[in-house]
Motif scaffolding. Structure first.
Motif, PDB file in Angstrom:
ATOM      1  N   ARG A 123       0.778  -9.376  11.288  1.00 40.91           N
ATOM      2  CA  ARG A 123       0.608  -9.186   9.848  1.00 40.91           C
ATOM      3  C   ARG A 123      -0.638  -8.357   9.547  1.00 40.91           C
ATOM      4  NH1 ARG A 123      -3.593 -12.272   8.091  1.00 40.91           N
ATOM      5  NH2 ARG A 123      -2.968 -11.989   5.916  1.00 40.91           N
ATOM      6  N   ALA A 168      -1.525  -4.819   7.504  1.00 44.20           N
ATOM      7  CA  ALA A 168      -1.613  -3.437   7.978  1.00 44.20           C
ATOM      8  C   ALA A 168      -1.616  -2.463   6.806  1.00 44.20           C
ATOM      9  CB  ALA A 168      -0.446  -3.117   8.912  1.00 44.20           C
ATOM     10  N   SER A 169      -2.145  -1.289   7.075  1.00 41.87           N
ATOM     11  CA  SER A 169      -2.045  -0.153   6.163  1.00 41.87           C
ATOM     12  C   SER A 169      -1.425   1.002   6.932  1.00 41.87           C
ATOM     13  CB  SER A 169      -3.428   0.245   5.642  1.00 41.87           C
ATOM     14  OG  SER A 169      -3.339   1.407   4.833  1.00 41.87           O
ATOM     15  N   VAL A 215       5.637  -2.047  12.380  1.00 36.62           N
ATOM     16  CA  VAL A 215       4.600  -3.063  12.256  1.00 36.62           C
ATOM     17  C   VAL A 215       5.364  -4.370  12.080  1.00 36.62           C
ATOM     18  CG1 VAL A 215       2.555  -3.817  10.999  1.00 36.62           C
ATOM     19  CG2 VAL A 215       3.076  -1.375  11.192  1.00 36.62           C
ATOM     20  N   SER A 240      -4.468  -7.073  11.302  1.00 34.58           N
ATOM     21  CA  SER A 240      -5.201  -5.865  10.923  1.00 34.58           C
ATOM     22  C   SER A 240      -4.854  -4.682  11.828  1.00 34.58           C
ATOM     23  CB  SER A 240      -6.713  -6.077  10.938  1.00 34.58           C
ATOM     24  OG  SER A 240      -7.088  -7.110  10.046  1.00 34.58           O
ATOM     25  N   VAL A 299       8.211  -2.328   8.414  1.00 30.60           N
ATOM     26  CA  VAL A 299       7.097  -3.263   8.251  1.00 30.60           C
ATOM     27  C   VAL A 299       7.645  -4.607   7.809  1.00 30.60           C
ATOM     28  CG1 VAL A 299       5.474  -1.412   7.689  1.00 30.60           C
ATOM     29  CG2 VAL A 299       6.697  -2.579   5.847  1.00 30.60           C
ATOM     30  N   ASP A 302       2.391  -8.436   4.629  1.00 31.44           N
ATOM     31  CA  ASP A 302       1.035  -8.159   4.164  1.00 31.44           C
ATOM     32  C   ASP A 302       0.616  -6.732   4.491  1.00 31.44           C
ATOM     33  OD1 ASP A 302       1.103 -10.886   3.530  1.00 31.44           O
ATOM     34  OD2 ASP A 302       0.192 -11.453   5.437  1.00 31.44           O
ATOM     35  N   THR A 303       1.480  -5.807   4.093  1.00 36.46           N
ATOM     36  CA  THR A 303       1.320  -4.407   4.511  1.00 36.46           C
ATOM     37  C   THR A 303       1.592  -3.472   3.351  1.00 36.46           C
ATOM     38  OG1 THR A 303       1.911  -4.877   6.807  1.00 36.46           O
ATOM     39  CG2 THR A 303       2.233  -2.625   6.053  1.00 36.46           C
ATOM     40  N   VAL A 337       4.785  -6.912   0.793  1.00 35.83           N
ATOM     41  CA  VAL A 337       4.897  -5.516   1.243  1.00 35.83           C
ATOM     42  C   VAL A 337       4.965  -4.607   0.027  1.00 35.83           C
ATOM     43  CG1 VAL A 337       6.427  -3.853   2.349  1.00 35.83           C
ATOM     44  CG2 VAL A 337       5.935  -6.021   3.474  1.00 35.83           C
TER      45      VAL A 337
END
Length: 448
Positions: free
Chosen positions: A316, A318-319, A308, A291, A346, A349-350, A376
């Protein structure tokens, strides 16, 4: 202006105060004790440590502030007991260190307050990890409107503390300006930090756990990496193993490595910072974290913009959205290094959404590295004058990615290209050929 009796009386009282003690004017706290009552003498060539310690102890015992008049005081090894409140005339009251020990130290105190004092380390080397100000297990710490100069180690070294360091200037620390270990929700706000030897602000935990610090609205210039390394030094703000930290609204310039580096720092928010002239990645969220929100930052003139990464080590989730990045290129001697000149990189999971990247030497956005790519989404970004607009890993084992509705203008080496590590292995997937890779969804991108 009309002159009445009240104006005459107020003016007469003010004049009398100035006549009695012009240097202090009206600056003495009403409930405070002047240090000179204990034999402390400003601008004396003698060491004032003993007299100052007597004054500090007496004021703390009475739970009132100790007032230091403007001037220089030579001292060292001062201990602040619980309840100490040390106050001076901002910028004019200076305590100059006389030895290789912390100038001010406190241990296991419920309440400590410092305001308006300049603490001069005189460049005397301190023990490793030591600080001009060194506090252990201090609660309700308040340090406001102070200055720390010429620290021969850390400017401020805190361990297991909570409270605030605000509106304080730290200049020329040989190691870090402010090093907070195992903190409990410190407020590090509105400070001015310049010319730090190894780091500006460090917020570290001994193991991964909540920290809750707020690092906001600081100005941090000229962060060096005098002790070398590959990223542990040279960061204006470094958050290590500390979770739930907010890094917001800082203005950072000239960092030997990163402006903001989160390492194994979960639930970190890096929002609305201005980062210029970084010799490596401007904003990093790396290694074992979950996060991260990286949003609305402005980045210019860095080797890389935002990374990231380290899915291999568990990094893992992220925004990355609403950032503006310009002029990403190698800042060292190797101006063609493939590792540099990337706007946003990245891995897992972003979502990367609504960013603007301009003049990234190698790629505007990089999705994945070798097999380290999973879930992604790269959507609705504007990529202008980048080497490649978007690179995406198609190496064996790489996972799925969505690349959609981006505006890619002036990409000299293709809008969207597939990569195996650093090697380009496809044509421009924005113009076709993406169906060879069922894990990729490429659609709706506008290329010109």
């Amino acid at each position: 202006m009309p002159i009445d009796r009240r104006y005459l009386l107020t003016g007469s009282l003010a004049s009398a105060a100035l006549a009695v003690r012009p240097a202090l004017a009206t600056a003495i706290p009403v409930a405070g004790i002047p240090a000179d009552e204990f034999g402390v003498r400003a601008d004396s060539h003698d060491d004032q440590s003993a007299a100052l310690q007597r004054a500090i102890d007496a004021a703390a015992q009475r739970n009132v502030p100790l007032w230091l008049a403007p001037g220089n005081y030579r001292a060292g090894g001062l201990r602040l007991p619980n309840g100490s409140q040390l106050a001076g005339a901002r910028g004019a009251t200076r305590i100059v260190s006389t030895g290789a020990q912390p100038l001010l130290a406190s241990t296991h105190s419920e309440s400590i307050s410092l305001s308006g004092v300049v603490l001069d380390g005189a460049g005397i080397p301190l023990a490793k990890g030591g600080g001009v100000v060194q506090f252990l297990d201090v609660h309700k710490l308040i340090m406001r409107d102070c200055a720390i100069v010429k620290a021969g180690g850390n400017g401020i070294a805190l361990e297991r503390c909570d409270g605030e360091v605000t509106r304080t200037r730290i200049t020329g620390a040989d190691d870090n300006a402010l090093f907070c270990r195992d903190g409990r929700g410190m407020q590090i706000v509105g400070n001015n930090i310049r010319d730090s030897g190894n780091g500006g602000i460090r917020v570290w935990q001994g193991e991964k756990r909540p920290d809750g610090s707020v690092i906001a609205d600081n100005v941090i210039d000229d962060t060096h990496a005098r002790d070398g390394g590959t990223g542990q030094n040279g960061n204006a703000i470094n958050v290590f193993r500390a979770a739930n930290v907010m890094v917001r609204g800082n203005r950072i310039r000239n960092a030997a490595f990163s402006a903001i580096r989160g390492n194994s720092a979960s639930h970190i928010q890096i929002i609305a910072n201005d980062c210029t002239a970084c010799d490596e990645v401007a904003i990093y969220s790396e290694f074992d974290f979950e996060s991260a929100v990286i949003a609305e930052n402005v980045i210019g003139d860095a080797a890389n913009g935002i990374s990231v990464t380290n899915f291999k080590e568990g990094g893992r989730l992220a925004s990355v959205h609403g950032n503006i990045l310009r002029n990403l290129r190698a800042r060292g001697t190797d101006a063609t290094a493939d590792a540099f000149g990337i706007g946003i990189a990245v891995e897992a999971d972003t979502i990367v959404n609504g960013n603007v990247v301009e003049n990234a030497q190698n790629a505007g956005i990089s999705a994945g590295w070798g097999p380290y790519l999973r879930n992604v989404a790269v959507t609705a970004n504007v990529l202008h004058q980048c080497g490649i607009g978007v690179t995406v890993s198609v190496a064996p084992g790489a996972g799925n990615a969505l690349i959609a509705n981006n505006l890619i203008v002036g990409a000299s080496r293709g809008a969207i290209r597939g990569m195996e590590w650093q090697k380009t292995v496809t044509g421009d997937l924005a113009r076709g050929g993406g169906d060879r890779f069922p894990q990729l969804n490429i659609s709706g991108n506008q290329v010109s």
